[in-house]
Design a protein around this motif. Structure first.
Motif, PDB file in Angstrom:
ATOM      1  N   PHE A 153       1.499  14.035 -14.328  1.00 28.02           N
ATOM      2  CA  PHE A 153       2.961  14.034 -14.269  1.00 28.02           C
ATOM      3  C   PHE A 153       3.465  13.088 -13.170  1.00 28.02           C
ATOM      4  O   PHE A 153       4.626  12.677 -13.193  1.00 28.02           O
ATOM      5  N   ALA A 154       2.577  12.735 -12.230  1.00 34.10           N
ATOM      6  CA  ALA A 154       2.959  11.820 -11.148  1.00 34.10           C
ATOM      7  C   ALA A 154       3.569  10.526 -11.691  1.00 34.10           C
ATOM      8  O   ALA A 154       4.494   9.969 -11.094  1.00 34.10           O
ATOM      9  N   ALA A 168       0.837  -1.202   0.000  1.00 28.93           N
ATOM     10  CA  ALA A 168       0.000   0.000   0.000  1.00 28.93           C
ATOM     11  C   ALA A 168       0.875   1.256   0.000  1.00 28.93           C
ATOM     12  O   ALA A 168       0.611   2.218  -0.721  1.00 28.93           O
ATOM     13  N   ARG A 169       1.941   1.215   0.810  1.00 33.86           N
ATOM     14  CA  ARG A 169       2.821   2.386   0.887  1.00 33.86           C
ATOM     15  C   ARG A 169       3.560   2.604  -0.438  1.00 33.86           C
ATOM     16  O   ARG A 169       3.585   3.701  -0.975  1.00 33.86           O
ATOM     17  N   ASP A 170       4.140   1.528  -0.987  1.00 34.42           N
ATOM     18  CA  ASP A 170       4.921   1.660  -2.216  1.00 34.42           C
ATOM     19  C   ASP A 170       4.074   2.062  -3.416  1.00 34.42           C
ATOM     20  O   ASP A 170       4.570   2.649  -4.362  1.00 34.42           O
ATOM     21  N   SER A 171       2.778   1.702  -3.369  1.00 35.99           N
ATOM     22  CA  SER A 171       1.954   1.964  -4.540  1.00 35.99           C
ATOM     23  C   SER A 171       1.237   3.319  -4.460  1.00 35.99           C
ATOM     24  O   SER A 171       0.461   3.660  -5.355  1.00 35.99           O
ATOM     25  N   LEU A 172       1.513   4.106  -3.414  1.00 33.25           N
ATOM     26  CA  LEU A 172       0.855   5.418  -3.292  1.00 33.25           C
ATOM     27  C   LEU A 172       1.033   6.316  -4.525  1.00 33.25           C
ATOM     28  O   LEU A 172       0.060   6.925  -4.989  1.00 33.25           O
ATOM     29  N   PRO A 173       2.254   6.395  -5.081  1.00 30.10           N
ATOM     30  CA  PRO A 173       2.403   7.218  -6.285  1.00 30.10           C
ATOM     31  C   PRO A 173       1.512   6.731  -7.434  1.00 30.10           C
ATOM     32  O   PRO A 173       0.953   7.531  -8.181  1.00 30.10           O
ATOM     33  N   VAL A 174       1.370   5.413  -7.540  1.00 26.97           N
ATOM     34  CA  VAL A 174       0.521   4.864  -8.597  1.00 26.97           C
ATOM     35  C   VAL A 174      -0.945   5.189  -8.295  1.00 26.97           C
ATOM     36  O   VAL A 174      -1.726   5.485  -9.209  1.00 26.97           O
ATOM     37  N   LEU A 175      -1.308   5.165  -7.017  1.00 31.04           N
ATOM     38  CA  LEU A 175      -2.670   5.549  -6.624  1.00 31.04           C
ATOM     39  C   LEU A 175      -2.989   6.938  -7.173  1.00 31.04           C
ATOM     40  O   LEU A 175      -3.998   7.140  -7.859  1.00 31.04           O
ATOM     41  N   ALA A 176      -2.093   7.893  -6.904  1.00 28.47           N
ATOM     42  CA  ALA A 176      -2.317   9.257  -7.383  1.00 28.47           C
ATOM     43  C   ALA A 176      -2.421   9.287  -8.905  1.00 28.47           C
ATOM     44  O   ALA A 176      -3.370   9.833  -9.471  1.00 28.47           O
ATOM     45  N   GLY A 177      -1.455   8.665  -9.565  1.00 25.37           N
ATOM     46  CA  GLY A 177      -1.419   8.719 -11.024  1.00 25.37           C
ATOM     47  C   GLY A 177      -2.583   7.993 -11.679  1.00 25.37           C
ATOM     48  O   GLY A 177      -3.203   8.492 -12.616  1.00 25.37           O
ATOM     49  N   TYR A 178      -2.903   6.804 -11.158  1.00 28.18           N
ATOM     50  CA  TYR A 178      -3.946   5.986 -11.788  1.00 28.18           C
ATOM     51  C   TYR A 178      -5.345   6.553 -11.575  1.00 28.18           C
ATOM     52  O   TYR A 178      -6.199   6.460 -12.455  1.00 28.18           O
ATOM     53  N   ILE A 179      -5.590   7.116 -10.376  1.00 32.51           N
ATOM     54  CA  ILE A 179      -6.908   7.700 -10.144  1.00 32.51           C
ATOM     55  C   ILE A 179      -7.126   8.828 -11.147  1.00 32.51           C
ATOM     56  O   ILE A 179      -8.169   8.900 -11.816  1.00 32.51           O
ATOM     57  N   VAL A 180      -6.105   9.664 -11.301  1.00 34.21           N
ATOM     58  CA  VAL A 180      -6.243  10.801 -12.195  1.00 34.21           C
ATOM     59  C   VAL A 180      -6.327  10.373 -13.661  1.00 34.21           C
ATOM     60  O   VAL A 180      -7.238  10.773 -14.394  1.00 34.21           O
ATOM     61  N   LEU A 181      -5.374   9.526 -14.075  1.00 38.29           N
ATOM     62  CA  LEU A 181      -5.388   9.078 -15.474  1.00 38.29           C
ATOM     63  C   LEU A 181      -6.614   8.223 -15.756  1.00 38.29           C
ATOM     64  O   LEU A 181      -7.208   8.297 -16.833  1.00 38.29           O
TER      65      LEU A 181
END
Lengths: 107, 227
Positions: B161-162, B13-26
């Protein structure tokens, strides 16, 4: 466009994507991994990440305004932050915030 | 065993936080665009569950709306997603012995998931959780975008850009983790060269070929020097 054709298009796209993802495992997965695949497995991650960064920046135009400045400044910031603090979240949030300000407010 | 799973989940969960931000937006961007072409939430859901490939799904919107032929859809997918062959090749050893988790690990190997699992020492369970969480983010984003449409109260322009930033941090991380910098340099140099020669829409496959050839040349030359 009929729903049937749309459904078929999605099925085809999904199938080709799956094929590309599974193919290496189908070819090399069930026997001893050939030496060249082991070699590629070791060096490819480094090369691929470079390729992905270039891929993300592929649509920058240096000729037209803003000349790729938001992208290049933000990428540099991410890299510097990461070299300095080595904190992934900090680097990403810092770089993304910088980019959003640049594209929304400055340029 | 139980606490091991919890630890893996926490780390994933911690490591995938950047992907959370990027994927929700994209993902939301994808859902919004798709709905403007008249394809509702079920279409968005089906595509994000079954295809699960970000840039290809954006292209698929045009293919759907324009009524592309099945053959041209297959060829476009082949060209755009050929880079996934690379991910597979470099994970063949890593995913050996993953058992029942293996099919999903392979199915869900997107750019972002690959960037999180390619260098990790984490267990197959950890990799599985990262893969699953990432797809959940992507599906959630698509569905949200499809349902909400363009009614967000603030501008998210540039937040995608995330994902670029994620790849840059992984690149730096890899750079610091090894003294062998040539593969990274080859990756960037070959891609930039092919981008200049072939243009943004068709440089990926030439880049992959050039990278592979150069990496083998490197190995061959080193052997020669040593011999």
């Amino acid at each position: 466009m009929t729903d049937l054709h749309s459904g078929l298009l999605i099925a085809v796209i999904a199938a080709v994507t799956m094929l590309l993802r599974f193919l290496p495992f189908l070819v090399f997965g069930n026997r001893e991994t050939p030496a060249f695949v082991t070699y590629l497995g070791k060096v490819l991650p480094y090369a691929v990440m470079g390729m992905l960064v270039v891929y993300c920046l592929r649509n920058i135009s240096f000729v037209a305004s803003p000349h790729g400045i938001p992208e290049l400044v933000s990428v540099a910031l991410v890299a510097l932050l990461h070299i300095w603090k080595r904190n992934t979240l900090l680097s990403i949030i810092g770089g993304t915030a910088c980019y959003m300000v640049l594209v929304q407010v400055v340029f | 065993m139980h606490s091991e799973l919890q630890q893996d989940l926490k780390k994933a969960a911690r490591d995938s936080l950047p992907v959370l931000a990027g994927y929700i937006v994209l993902g939301m961007g994808f859902g919004i665009l798709l709905s403007t072409k008249g394809y509702g939430v079920l279409w968005a859901l089906a595509m994000s569950v079954l295809i699960y490939a970000g840039s290809m799904q954006y292209l698929a919107i045009d293919l759907l709306a324009g009524g592309a032929s099945l053959l041209s859809a297959a060829l476009t997918t082949l060209l755009v997603n050929a880079r996934h062959l690379f991910y597979g090749i470099s994970m063949v050893d890593r995913y050996k012995g993953a058992g029942r988790k293996k099919p999903y690990l392979i199915f869900a190997l997107t750019d972002e998931t690959y960037s999180l699992v390619c260098n990790t020492e984490g267990s197959h369970c950890y990799c599985f959780l990262v893969s699953l969480l990432n797809q959940i983010y992507w599906v959630a984003g698509s569905v949200l975008g499809s349902l909400l449409g363009g009614i967000l109260p603030f501008s998210t322009e540039g937040i995608d850009f995330a994902l670029t930033a994620l790849f840059v941090t992984v690149f730096v991380e890899q750079w610091k983790s090894t003294k062998e910098h040539l593969p990274a340099v080859i990756g960037v140099a070959a891609s930039v060269l092919c981008l200049l020669v072939f243009g943004a829409d068709s440089f990926l496959i030439p880049s992959m070929v050039l990278i592979t050839v150069t990496l083998f040349a490197l190995k061959f030359l080193r052997k020669e020097v040593r011999a």
